[in-house]
Design an enzyme around this catalytic site. Structure first.
Site, mmCIF file in Angstrom:
data_model
loop_
_atom_site.group_PDB
_atom_site.id
_atom_site.type_symbol
_atom_site.label_atom_id
_atom_site.label_comp_id
_atom_site.label_asym_id
_atom_site.label_seq_id
_atom_site.Cartn_x
_atom_site.Cartn_y
_atom_site.Cartn_z
ATOM 1 N N GLU A 92 8.994 40.085 35.715
ATOM 2 C CA GLU A 92 10.301 40.622 36.095
ATOM 3 C C GLU A 92 11.135 39.405 36.501
ATOM 4 O OE1 GLU A 92 11.936 43.714 39.500
ATOM 5 O OE2 GLU A 92 9.805 43.751 38.996
ATOM 6 N N ASP A 110 16.946 44.208 47.928
ATOM 7 C CA ASP A 110 15.977 43.156 48.240
ATOM 8 C C ASP A 110 16.040 42.708 49.688
ATOM 9 O OD1 ASP A 110 14.730 42.703 45.637
ATOM 10 O OD2 ASP A 110 16.747 42.150 45.004
#
Length: 246
Positions: free
Chosen positions: A34, A45
């Site tokens: 990824e 995140d």
């Protein structure tokens, strides 16, 4: 064999390093990469990956860097671009998908693209034979899960808890796993809070794990040389791959 998906932020600290790291991760047992597209506001995140994004942007990251890195990794291992919708939108999603086709990138992982909006661009993904990864979360109802996963491809990204990556929370996911499996045979991978300590427990009932912050914390550790960064990340990958398959 349960799968390991590994996240790294592109071009931290350099394009060549990203390529060397990715190919070393493959040798260590990472099945799918990824590759994160640096963005100024990575809302899903946690602080570790956010810092990596900031480092890349400070180093004048551009999409040209992403494409250079991808052109050297994607022919050698299964790879997805992970990014927020803003860069895809500004560059042109169709143009991005053309690039994905050119470099053999499998598709996109876009955490801030809701299912309804994703449905509006499905024709573009189909045109270029690329995949838009589906997300399910503990907050979703059964009807919502059914709607999301019925047409899923490659794998389904299950968010382990409501929150941001790397925060290490935990929730009982047995019910949501059962629901996903009821409506889809697409492999189900769990992400958020997966590391060497938690991976064995988190992989129960699913087909693989997605690991990001555990790798990126070494990536942004300024006390380490590039060689040491690769060594620590590959060691973590090997340990996780072994534990999820015990």
């Amino acid at each position: 064999m349960k799968k390991l998906v590994g996240y790294i932020t592109s071009s931290v600290p350099s394009n060549n390093f990203s390529v060397d790291l990715a190919l070393s991760m493959k040798e260590a047992g990472v099945d799918i990469l990824e590759l994160g597209i640096p963005f100024s506001d990575p809302v899903a995140d946690g602080p570790v990956i956010e810092k990596a994004n900031q480092i890349a942007l400070k180093n004048k990251f551009s999409l040209k860097d992403l494409f250079e890195v991808s052109s050297k990794i994607a022919p050698n291992m299964e790879m997805f671009w992970m990014g927020y919708m803003n860069p895809f939108y500004h560059y042109g999603l169709g143009e991005f998908l053309k690039k994905a086709q050119e470099f053999n990138v499998e598709g996109m992982i876009i955490p801030d693209l809701p299912y309804e909006e994703a449905a509006l661009v499905n024709n573009l993904f189909e045109k270029y034979n690329k995949v838009n990864i589906s997300f399910v979360a503990p907050t979703h109802t059964e009807n919502r899960i059914k709607q999301i996963v019925e047409k899923s491809q490659k794998f389904i990204y299950m968010v382990a808890y409501a929150g941001i990556t790397g925060s290490g929370q935990s929730e009982d996911l047995s019910s949501i796993i059962k629901t996903v499996k009821k409506y889809s045979t697409t492999p189900l991978y769990i992400g958020f809070g997966v590391d060497e300590k938690t991976c064995k427990e988190k992989v129960k009932g699913v087909d693989g794990v997605i690991v990001g912050s555990t790798f990126v914390k070494h990536l942004i550790d300024e006390s380490l040389s590039n060689k040491e960064k690769i060594s620590k990340i590959t060691a973590a990958a090997k340990e996780i791959k072994e534990k999820i398959n015990e």
